[in-house]
Design a protein around this motif. Structure first.
Motif, PDB file in Angstrom:
ATOM      1  N   LYS A 146       1.018  -1.166   0.095  1.00 19.43           N
ATOM      2  CA  LYS A 146       0.070  -0.010   0.004  1.00 19.43           C
ATOM      3  C   LYS A 146       0.802   1.338  -0.066  1.00 19.43           C
ATOM      4  O   LYS A 146       1.906   1.190   0.699  1.00 19.43           O
TER       5      LYS A 146
ATOM      6  N   ARG B 165      -2.793   1.318  -8.421  1.00 16.64           N
ATOM      7  CA  ARG B 165      -3.520   0.750  -9.441  1.00 16.64           C
ATOM      8  C   ARG B 165      -3.276  -0.276 -10.387  1.00 16.64           C
ATOM      9  O   ARG B 165      -3.843  -1.255 -10.481  1.00 16.64           O
TER      10      ARG B 165
ATOM     11  N   LYS C 178      -2.336  -3.332  -8.263  1.00 18.25           N
ATOM     12  CA  LYS C 178      -3.862  -4.255  -8.299  1.00 18.25           C
ATOM     13  C   LYS C 178      -4.393  -4.631  -9.414  1.00 18.25           C
ATOM     14  O   LYS C 178      -4.711  -6.111  -9.537  1.00 18.25           O
ATOM     15  N   ALA C 179      -4.193  -4.376 -10.707  1.00 13.48           N
ATOM     16  CA  ALA C 179      -4.774  -4.694 -11.839  1.00 13.48           C
ATOM     17  C   ALA C 179      -3.965  -6.016 -12.452  1.00 13.48           C
ATOM     18  O   ALA C 179      -4.815  -6.990 -12.626  1.00 13.48           O
ATOM     19  N   GLN C 180      -2.584  -5.807 -12.056  1.00 10.44           N
ATOM     20  CA  GLN C 180      -1.790  -7.266 -12.344  1.00 10.44           C
ATOM     21  C   GLN C 180      -2.273  -8.160 -11.502  1.00 10.44           C
ATOM     22  O   GLN C 180      -2.085  -9.420 -11.785  1.00 10.44           O
ATOM     23  N   MET C 181      -2.235  -7.920 -10.048  1.00 10.46           N
ATOM     24  CA  MET C 181      -2.786  -9.002  -9.248  1.00 10.46           C
ATOM     25  C   MET C 181      -3.950  -9.530  -9.500  1.00 10.46           C
ATOM     26  O   MET C 181      -4.209 -10.754  -9.331  1.00 10.46           O
ATOM     27  N   SER C 182      -4.941  -8.991 -10.202  1.00  8.62           N
ATOM     28  CA  SER C 182      -6.163  -9.576 -10.491  1.00  8.62           C
ATOM     29  C   SER C 182      -6.066 -10.436 -11.606  1.00  8.62           C
ATOM     30  O   SER C 182      -6.887 -11.417 -11.815  1.00  8.62           O
ATOM     31  N   ARG C 183      -5.011 -10.205 -12.403  1.00  9.80           N
ATOM     32  CA  ARG C 183      -4.693 -11.044 -13.497  1.00  9.80           C
ATOM     33  C   ARG C 183      -3.454 -12.095 -12.917  1.00  9.80           C
ATOM     34  O   ARG C 183      -3.030 -12.752 -13.618  1.00  9.80           O
ATOM     35  N   GLY C 184      -3.722 -12.346 -11.541  1.00  8.94           N
ATOM     36  CA  GLY C 184      -2.824 -13.513 -11.115  1.00  8.94           C
ATOM     37  C   GLY C 184      -1.208 -13.275 -11.032  1.00  8.94           C
ATOM     38  O   GLY C 184      -0.683 -14.214 -10.592  1.00  8.94           O
ATOM     39  N   ALA C 185      -1.004 -12.113 -11.069  1.00  6.43           N
ATOM     40  CA  ALA C 185       0.393 -11.693 -10.836  1.00  6.43           C
ATOM     41  C   ALA C 185       0.724 -12.076  -9.334  1.00  6.43           C
ATOM     42  O   ALA C 185      -0.029 -11.711  -8.356  1.00  6.43           O
ATOM     43  N   ASP C 186       2.086 -12.601  -9.047  1.00  9.47           N
ATOM     44  CA  ASP C 186       2.519 -12.847  -7.687  1.00  9.47           C
ATOM     45  C   ASP C 186       3.764 -12.302  -7.288  1.00  9.47           C
ATOM     46  O   ASP C 186       4.651 -12.474  -8.042  1.00  9.47           O
TER      47      ASP C 186
ATOM     48  N   PRO D 267       5.867  -6.348 -15.208  1.00  8.74           N
ATOM     49  CA  PRO D 267       4.342  -5.988 -15.806  1.00  8.74           C
ATOM     50  C   PRO D 267       3.859  -4.727 -15.000  1.00  8.74           C
ATOM     51  O   PRO D 267       2.675  -4.242 -15.287  1.00  8.74           O
TER      52      PRO D 267
END
Lengths: 282, 278
Positions: free
Chosen positions: B2, B177, B180-188, B203
């Protein structure tokens, strides 16, 4: 099979002078196979709500459960469930990083370990579902036109085969034809059993195709129901920043003059109703 | 992950005595104070400074908690410096840990070093917390304006600084932002080897750079369309005016610096005279 939010509250900058309550006890159920629109003006908490559906934010109070499973953020389960709920951010094309559209679309499924033929079929499915021209797969994502970029971005989320698709302002920045194509595509997805959650400030788009609409104002759910119910609620109780589309407010005026016509019926039906009323008057 | 709550010397709007001072007065005054702080070499030299710090919440209308918290980012550096000083200062040995020796002088100098560093950061942070980035770069521009005669592009540099400061929060937001967008596409971003984790940020970095360049270009067009010309003479909407209160504040700060210096010089002598009399 549903996503369930129960009494979810969330505030930003807790404990500072800039504290800002984005969600205040919102409860909501998203059923598989329905199209739900979440409407509200800027700052009503709708984007925050979208991020709860995708488990990117965890509620400060209240609970989120996906398909009956209670979810805690930061756990392995949360990441697994994130695959079930695809989230398309506002201006999703700003997340592009790969050299070709194919790489971009492969990103999400390969993050979950999908390989080889499976990966290829994921990409093909996503491309056909999003209506992207397959010839563009080899192109550089930054070279596409605006509408094609949006499609490619949505395809990159669809490629992980989500069961729920949440879109934050999917129509922002698109022209009228682009909006029509996009809503058509979302209808097709819903027909195939995917849940579509569309977050938008554009009532016209929300009332036209959704099964259910939830209106937010300052972090609270103020109304929920069918598009017709929401339109007549908003006609009676205006909410700041949520303007009824011209047809709906016209239909509402006709009603007050005794011409009964559904608010969401569109220009042709309204014209017909007016014609009928004139015939009766004669 | 954050970025929303970063508050390292972030401007806190207000109308306190310090907020209202001319930025030049605050900057030069802080510089004078910090120079005096550097002269403090013995633990008792810090007594006046503790009183000055205690007066700050009243003068700046910023809570003591927020003021003390502003020193937190350098706490690690302070600790590290203190440790080095404890073990590497020659003198009267009082304890031994293998090859490491702790000396009386080491403890004293570690204390002074630590307190001095911490105070330094805290006072600089008070300057930043009470001065808007706009006022800050305006003040800096005026202070450095004599250098413009030597051909240094002072006003351009001030403009660059204003823009950079203005966009720090925006960049944090954008980064958040995209993450978060990449995390919602599964980025770890949190598991795997160092190399894997570093690679997982590609990414995020690529879209961030694309955004930054797009933003810079838009900003350049917006500035040019409002007739900004580098090196052109710009007038000001609110010219800085040095008022009576600035002179008063400046005098107070200089007086305090002199006082703390004299205190450091005289205290040992007074103390030894007192001891002699006893």
């Amino acid at each position: 099979m549903s996503i369930k939010l129960d009494g979810v509250s969330y505030a930003y900058n807790v404990g500072t002078p800039a504290e800002n309550v984005a969600l205040d006890g919102v409860s909501l159920v998203v059923e598989r196979g329905e199209w739900l629109s979440i409407v509200g003006h800027t700052g009503s908490g709708k984007s925050t709500l979208a991020q709860h559906l995708n488990l990117l934010l965890s509620p400060q109070s209240g609970t989120v459960s996906v398909d009956g499973e209670l979810v805690q953020i930061g756990t392995k389960a949360a990441r697994g469930l994130r695959r079930k709920v695809g989230l398309v951010f506002q201006y999703p094309e700003s997340q592009f990083f790969a050299e070709t559209v194919r790489d971009e679309i492969e990103f999400a499924p390969s993050n979950w370990g999908v390989k080889g033929d499976d990966l290829k079929s994921c990409v093909d499915e996503a491309v056909s579902a999003s209506g992207l021209d397959p010839a563009l797969l080899a192109a550089n994502p930054f070279a596409l036109s605006g509408g094609q970029r949006r499609r490619a971005a949505i395809a990159s989320v669809l490629a992980m085969r989500p069961e729920y698709l949440v879109l934050d302002e999917p129509t922002a920045g698109l022209d009228a034809a682009g909006i029509r194509d996009l809503t058509g595509m979302l209808s097709d997805l819903r027909e195939r059993g995917m849940a579509v959650v569309q977050v938008t400030h554009d009532l016209g788009v929300a009332l036209e195709r959704s099964d259910r609409v939830l209106a937010l104002e300052r972090g609270r759910a103020v109304a929920e129901g069918t598009p017709e119910e929401i339109a007549s609620y908003l006609a009676e109780n205006p909410v700041k920043g949520l303007l009824l589309p011209p047809c709906a407010s016209f239909a509402h005026r006709l009603r007050s003059r005794g011409i009964n016509v559904p608010l969401t019926s569109g220009a042709a039906a309204i014209a017909e109703a007016v014609e009928k009323a004139r015939a009766v008057m004669r | 992950m954050k970025f929303g709550n970063t508050s390292i010397g972030q401007f806190i709007p207000g109308e306190s005595v310090i907020h209202l001072l001319d930025p030049r007065c605050k900057m030069i005054g802080t510089f004078v104070l910090l120079t005096a702080l550097f002269m403090a070499g013995a633990p008792w030299d810090f007594v006046p400074w503790v009183f000055l710090l205690a007066a700050m919440p009243r003068l700046s209308r910023i809570s003591m908690r927020a003021i003390l918290r502003s020193g937190r980012p350098v706490l690690f550096l302070v600790m590290f410096t203190m440790l080095l000083n404890v073990f590497w200062t020659p003198g009267n040995e009082i304890a031994r840990l293998g090859p490491l020796r702790i000396t009386e002088e080491g403890i004293v100098s570690a204390f002074c070093m630590g307190v001095r560093l911490y105070f330094l950061v805290v006072f600089a942070a008070i300057l930043m917390m009470t001065t808007s980035p706009m006022a800050f770069s305006d003040g800096l521009e005026r202070i450095l304006s004599p250098l413009a005669r030597l051909g240094l592009p002072v006003s351009e540099m001030a403009m660059m600084m204003t823009i950079a400061l203005r966009f720090i929060p925006t960049l944090f937001e954008e980064t958040d932002r995209i993450l978060k967008a990449q995390m919602s596409r599964g980025a770890d971003f949190e598991s795997g080897s160092m190399i894997k984790r570093a690679r997982s940020f590609i990414p995020v970095l690529v879209p961030l750079f694309v955004l930054v360049f797009a933003r810079a270009e838009n900003l350049a067009v917006a500035m040019e369309s409002r007739c900004y010309v580098p090196g052109g003479h710009r007038s000001r909407m609110r010219p800085l005016v040095w008022e009576a209160r600035d002179t008063k504040a400046m005098s107070c700060m200089v007086a305090f610096a002199v006082f703390s210096f004299l205190w450091g010089m005289c205290l040992p002598k007074i103390a030894s005279i007192c001891l002699d009399m006893l």
